[in-house]
Design a protein around this motif. Structure first.
Motif, PDB file in Angstrom:
ATOM      1  N   SER A  26      54.116  18.928  34.003  1.00  0.00           N
ATOM      2  CA  SER A  26      55.072  18.404  35.174  1.00  0.00           C
ATOM      3  C   SER A  26      54.659  17.840  36.155  1.00  0.00           C
ATOM      4  O   SER A  26      53.363  17.879  36.462  1.00  0.00           O
ATOM      5  CB  SER A  26      55.777  19.824  35.541  1.00  0.00           C
ATOM      6  OG  SER A  26      54.861  20.624  36.352  1.00  0.00           O
ATOM      7  N   ASP A  27      55.262  17.563  36.950  1.00  0.00           N
ATOM      8  CA  ASP A  27      54.847  16.766  38.246  1.00  0.00           C
ATOM      9  C   ASP A  27      54.934  17.387  39.367  1.00  0.00           C
ATOM     10  O   ASP A  27      55.649  17.078  40.410  1.00  0.00           O
ATOM     11  CB  ASP A  27      56.078  15.241  38.532  1.00  0.00           C
ATOM     12  CG  ASP A  27      55.639  14.279  39.521  1.00  0.00           C
ATOM     13  OD1 ASP A  27      54.391  14.291  39.597  1.00  0.00           O
ATOM     14  OD2 ASP A  27      56.142  13.568  39.913  1.00  0.00           O
ATOM     15  N   TYR A  28      54.354  18.730  39.467  1.00  0.00           N
ATOM     16  CA  TYR A  28      54.673  19.651  40.421  1.00  0.00           C
ATOM     17  C   TYR A  28      54.071  19.280  41.665  1.00  0.00           C
ATOM     18  O   TYR A  28      54.295  20.053  42.889  1.00  0.00           O
ATOM     19  CB  TYR A  28      54.193  20.869  40.015  1.00  0.00           C
ATOM     20  CG  TYR A  28      52.822  21.273  39.673  1.00  0.00           C
ATOM     21  CD1 TYR A  28      51.993  21.519  40.619  1.00  0.00           C
ATOM     22  CD2 TYR A  28      52.227  20.929  38.419  1.00  0.00           C
ATOM     23  CE1 TYR A  28      50.644  21.812  40.541  1.00  0.00           C
ATOM     24  CE2 TYR A  28      50.918  21.038  38.311  1.00  0.00           C
ATOM     25  CZ  TYR A  28      50.086  21.499  39.168  1.00  0.00           C
ATOM     26  OH  TYR A  28      48.876  21.756  38.981  1.00  0.00           O
ATOM     27  N   LEU A  29      52.873  18.605  41.494  1.00  0.00           N
ATOM     28  CA  LEU A  29      52.076  18.074  42.862  1.00  0.00           C
ATOM     29  C   LEU A  29      52.892  17.043  43.685  1.00  0.00           C
ATOM     30  O   LEU A  29      53.024  17.232  45.012  1.00  0.00           O
ATOM     31  CB  LEU A  29      50.678  17.394  42.484  1.00  0.00           C
ATOM     32  CG  LEU A  29      49.747  18.210  41.718  1.00  0.00           C
ATOM     33  CD1 LEU A  29      48.535  17.492  41.356  1.00  0.00           C
ATOM     34  CD2 LEU A  29      49.258  19.468  42.760  1.00  0.00           C
ATOM     35  N   GLN A  30      53.708  16.403  43.235  1.00  0.00           N
ATOM     36  CA  GLN A  30      54.681  15.307  43.950  1.00  0.00           C
ATOM     37  C   GLN A  30      55.726  15.929  44.288  1.00  0.00           C
ATOM     38  O   GLN A  30      56.684  15.656  45.252  1.00  0.00           O
ATOM     39  CB  GLN A  30      54.754  14.224  43.048  1.00  0.00           C
ATOM     40  CG  GLN A  30      53.554  12.908  43.319  1.00  0.00           C
ATOM     41  CD  GLN A  30      52.532  13.530  42.431  1.00  0.00           C
ATOM     42  OE1 GLN A  30      52.777  14.299  41.502  1.00  0.00           O
ATOM     43  NE2 GLN A  30      51.090  13.364  42.876  1.00  0.00           N
ATOM     44  N   GLN A  31      56.391  16.793  43.404  1.00  0.00           N
ATOM     45  CA  GLN A  31      57.651  17.853  43.644  1.00  0.00           C
ATOM     46  C   GLN A  31      57.362  18.960  43.291  1.00  0.00           C
ATOM     47  O   GLN A  31      57.816  19.558  42.417  1.00  0.00           O
ATOM     48  CB  GLN A  31      58.577  16.911  42.605  1.00  0.00           C
ATOM     49  CG  GLN A  31      58.839  15.577  42.630  1.00  0.00           C
ATOM     50  CD  GLN A  31      59.934  15.029  41.592  1.00  0.00           C
ATOM     51  OE1 GLN A  31      59.753  15.558  40.544  1.00  0.00           O
ATOM     52  NE2 GLN A  31      60.657  13.816  41.928  1.00  0.00           N
ATOM     53  N   PRO A  32      57.099  19.820  44.407  1.00  0.00           N
ATOM     54  CA  PRO A  32      56.960  21.358  44.175  1.00  0.00           C
ATOM     55  C   PRO A  32      57.985  21.993  43.749  1.00  0.00           C
ATOM     56  O   PRO A  32      58.123  22.959  43.398  1.00  0.00           O
ATOM     57  CB  PRO A  32      56.465  21.575  45.737  1.00  0.00           C
ATOM     58  CG  PRO A  32      56.306  20.448  46.452  1.00  0.00           C
ATOM     59  CD  PRO A  32      56.851  19.246  45.693  1.00  0.00           C
TER      60      PRO A  32
END
Length: 60
Positions: A26-32
């Motif tokens: 997932s893109d959790y670093l850019q979109q927490p």
């Protein structure tokens, strides 16, 4: 994490397996806020993570 999964009636093994396979992709670093769908009380969790209760009805 395990106790929270149990409290939310999740299959602990399937839940942890799901987290460890899905979160790294997932893109959790850019979109927490993406992480909210992985919380144990989220309705977005797949059915494989939920415990199935098969109760028998009492016959009278």
């Amino acid at each position: 994490m395990v106790e929270s999964a149990r409290a939310n009636e999740l299959d602990v093994y399937e839940y942890l397996n799901y987290l460890l396979t899905e979160i790294p992709n997932s893109d959790y670093l850019q979109q927490p806020e993406v992480l909210e769908k992985y919380l144990p009380w989220s309705f977005d969790l797949p059915d494989c993570c939920r415990l199935s209760h098969n109760y028998k009805k009492c016959l009278k």
